[in-house]
Design a protein around this motif. Structure first.
Motif, PDB file in Angstrom:
ATOM      1  N   TYR A  30       0.835  -1.205   0.000  1.00 24.30           N
ATOM      2  CA  TYR A  30       0.000   0.000   0.000  1.00 24.30           C
ATOM      3  C   TYR A  30       0.870   1.255   0.000  1.00 24.30           C
ATOM      4  N   LEU A  86      -2.183  -8.956   2.977  1.00 33.70           N
ATOM      5  CA  LEU A  86      -3.613  -8.903   3.250  1.00 33.70           C
ATOM      6  C   LEU A  86      -4.047 -10.357   3.400  1.00 33.70           C
ATOM      7  N   TRP A 140      -8.313  -3.025   8.318  1.00 35.37           N
ATOM      8  CA  TRP A 140      -8.688  -1.899   7.461  1.00 35.37           C
ATOM      9  C   TRP A 140     -10.010  -1.360   7.986  1.00 35.37           C
ATOM     10  N   GLN A 143     -15.698  -1.940   5.037  1.00 33.30           N
ATOM     11  CA  GLN A 143     -15.810  -1.944   3.578  1.00 33.30           C
ATOM     12  C   GLN A 143     -17.194  -1.492   3.094  1.00 33.30           C
ATOM     13  N   ARG A 163     -13.945  -4.042  -9.567  1.00 30.74           N
ATOM     14  CA  ARG A 163     -12.577  -4.345  -9.143  1.00 30.74           C
ATOM     15  C   ARG A 163     -12.621  -5.254  -7.897  1.00 30.74           C
ATOM     16  N   TYR A 165     -10.218  -7.399  -4.991  1.00 33.54           N
ATOM     17  CA  TYR A 165      -8.853  -7.471  -4.448  1.00 33.54           C
ATOM     18  C   TYR A 165      -8.567  -8.815  -3.797  1.00 33.54           C
ATOM     19  N   ALA A 185      -4.219  -2.916  -5.044  1.00 36.20           N
ATOM     20  CA  ALA A 185      -4.431  -1.499  -4.702  1.00 36.20           C
ATOM     21  C   ALA A 185      -3.468  -0.571  -5.449  1.00 36.20           C
ATOM     22  N   SER A 202     -14.398  -1.518  -0.836  1.00 35.59           N
ATOM     23  CA  SER A 202     -13.188  -1.322  -0.044  1.00 35.59           C
ATOM     24  C   SER A 202     -13.475  -0.273   1.018  1.00 35.59           C
ATOM     25  N   SER A 203     -12.417   0.128   1.700  1.00 35.08           N
ATOM     26  CA  SER A 203     -12.551   1.141   2.754  1.00 35.08           C
ATOM     27  C   SER A 203     -12.489   2.556   2.184  1.00 35.08           C
ATOM     28  N   THR A 206      -8.755   3.239   1.043  1.00 28.63           N
ATOM     29  CA  THR A 206      -8.299   2.944  -0.318  1.00 28.63           C
ATOM     30  C   THR A 206      -8.980   3.846  -1.347  1.00 28.63           C
ATOM     31  N   PRO A 227     -11.254  -6.339   6.703  1.00 26.50           N
ATOM     32  CA  PRO A 227     -10.151  -7.265   6.427  1.00 26.50           C
ATOM     33  C   PRO A 227      -8.875  -6.786   7.132  1.00 26.50           C
TER      34      PRO A 227
HETATM   35  N1  PCA Z   1      -8.134  -1.670   1.074  1.00 23.70           N
HETATM   36  C1  PCA Z   1      -7.403  -2.715   0.408  1.00 23.70           C
HETATM   37  C2  PCA Z   1      -7.899  -3.977   1.022  1.00 23.70           C
HETATM   38  C3  PCA Z   1      -8.993  -3.617   1.934  1.00 23.70           C
HETATM   39  C4  PCA Z   1      -9.030  -2.143   1.922  1.00 23.70           C
HETATM   40  O1  PCA Z   1      -9.766  -1.440   2.637  1.00 23.70           O
HETATM   41  C5  PCA Z   1      -7.694  -2.719  -1.053  1.00 23.70           C
HETATM   42  O2  PCA Z   1      -8.736  -2.192  -1.484  1.00 23.70           O
HETATM   43  O3  PCA Z   1      -6.933  -3.313  -1.806  1.00 23.70           O
END
Ligand code: PCA
Length: 322
Positions: A30, A86, A140, A143, A163, A165, A185, A202-203, A206, A227
Motif C-alpha cells: 500500500y 492482506l 482496514w 468496507q 474491481r 482485491y 491497490a 473497499s474502505s 483505499t 479485512p
Molecule cells: N483496502 C485494500 C484492502 C482492503 C481495503 O480497505 C484494497 O482495497 O486493496
C-alpha cells in the motif's frame, strides 16, 4: 605502522558485533501515505531504536518490491525476511485466511478484534508450518461500495465492471452479477482512470489513496467487513537475531498492533470527511440493499464453512463465544 595497529582493533569491533547490523527488506503493498504503511514505518523505527541499530528494517511501499499476492511466498522462501500481507488474499490456499473477508460476519471494530483473536491460534499454526511467524495484524476500516450508479438493491449492481482485491470480493461480484477483475491497490488508480473498472468494495482509506473521487460519485457505507493486514516474519531470519533484538521486535510489534487498530478506527472518520470534501457522496445504504448484501454474506459464510472444516468451526465458535 599506525594503520597496522588500528585495523585489527576495528575488525575486532565488527567481529564482536558492536557495529554489526542486520538489514531486513519489508515488502508492503500500500502507498507510503496509507495509515498501515505509516504504522509499519513507525514499527521499523521502533525496532531500529530499541535494538540499538542492530536491526534495520527497510519498508518498500506500494508493491514496489513484490506484488501484493506475492509477498507471502517471498517471506516463506526468505527472499524477504519480513513482509506485510492482506490475509484475505490467501483464502484459496486456506479458507482460514479469508475469515475476515466474509461480509457481515464481523462488521464493527469490536467484532473485528474478536475475530482476529479467534483466528490467531490457527493462523499461528498455519504460518509456523510454512516456516513463518505472525507478528501483528491491523484491520482496514469497514468496507463499503464505490459506484457511479445509485443503488437501491443488489439488482442495480448487475453488469458493473467490478474491481476485486481478493477471492471473496470476486465472489461477491459473481453473486450480484457484476464482472470482476482482480486488481491490487497499487494499480487501482490507473484502472479507475482508464475505465477498466467502475465499481468496487473497499474502505474509505483505499478510496482516498486511489483518488476514486475523480471517477466515482458514491460510496455506500455498508460496513460489511474489516479485512486485516498481517506482518509476518521468516522464522529462520527471526531466529538468527540475538535474544535482545528478538525481544525488541516482539515489543515493537505489540505496540504497532495497538497503535494500528486505534489509527484505523480514528482514520475511518477522517477518510469519510476527506472523500466528502473531494466531492463524493457518502450514502447510507437502503434497508433493501443491506438485506440483499446480508443475504450475499449468508451464502458466502455457508460456503466458507463447508470449505474451512474443523478449523473453520473452531474459529467461528471462538468468535461467537467471547
Ligand atoms: N483496502 C485494500 C484492502 C482492503 C481495503 O480497505 C484494497 O482495497 O486493496
Amino acid at each position: 605502522m599506525h594503520y597496522r595497529l588500528a585495523l585489527p582493533v576495528l575488525a575486532a569491533c565488527f567481529a564482536g558485533g558492536a557495529f554489526a547490523q542486520t538489514k531486513w527488506d519489508l515488502p508492503a503493498a500500500y502507498p507510503a501515505g496509507n495509515f498501515h504503511t505509516e504504522n509499519l514505518q513507525a514499527f521499523a523505527n521502533d525496532v531500529e531504536k530499541a535494538s540499538g541499530g542492530k536491526l534495520k528494517i527497510q519498508v518498500h511501499a506500494n508493491a514496489s518490491l513484490f506484488k501484493a499476492n506475492e509477498i507471502k511466498r517471498a517471506v516463506q522462501s526468505g527472499q524477504a525476511a519480513i513482509g506485510e500481507l492482506l490475509l484475505a488474499n490467501f483464502e484459496n490456499e486456506n479458507p482460514i485466511y479469508g475469515a475476515d473477508g466474509i461480509p457481515f460476519l464481523a462488521s464493527s471494530y469490536p467484532e473485528a478484534k474478536k475475530l482476529a483473536a479467534a483466528q490467531k491460534p490457527v493462523l499461528d499454526r498455519l504460518l509456523a508450518a510454512q516456516g513463518m511467524k505472525l507478528l501483528y495484524t491491523v484491520a482496514w476500516p469497514p468496507q463499503g461500495i464505490y459506484t457511479n450508479k445509485e443503488l437501491t438493491s443488489v439488482a442495480d449492481m448487475r453488469g458493473l465492471k467490478w474491481r476485486a482485491y481478493s477471492p471473496a470480493t470476486a465472489k461477491i461480484a459473481e453473486l450480484v452479477g457484476a464482472q470482476p477483475v482482480t486488481i491490487q491497490a497499487a494499480e487501482l488508480p490507473q484502472a479507475l482512470a482508464t475505465g477498466v473498472v467502475n465499481s468496487y468494495m473497499s474502505s474509505g482509506s483505499t478510496g482516498y489513496d486511489s483518488k476514486t473521487y475523480e471517477s466515482i460519485k458514491y460510496w455506500y457505507d455498508t460496513q460489511a467487513w474489516l479485512p486485516k493486514n498481517a506482518i509476518i516474519v521468516n522464522q529462520k531470519a527471526f531466529d538468527a537475531l540475538d535474544k535482545p533484538t528478538q525481544a525488541a521486535v516482539l515489543k515493537a510489534a505489540a505496540d504497532a498492533e495497538k497503535r494500528g487498530w486505534a489509527l484505523s478506527e480514528e482514520k475511518n472518520e477522517w477518510y469519510k470527511k476527506a472523500l466528502t470534501d473531494k466531492g463524493m457522496k457518502i450514502m447510507k445504504p437502503s434497508t433493501k440493499l443491506v438485506a440483499d448484501m446480508k443475504q450475499v454474506g449468508t451464502i458466502m459464510l455457508a460456503d466458507w464453512q463447508k470449505k474451512a472444516g474443523a478449523d473453520g468451526t473452531a474459529v467461528i465458535d471462538a468468535f461467537q463465544k467471547k
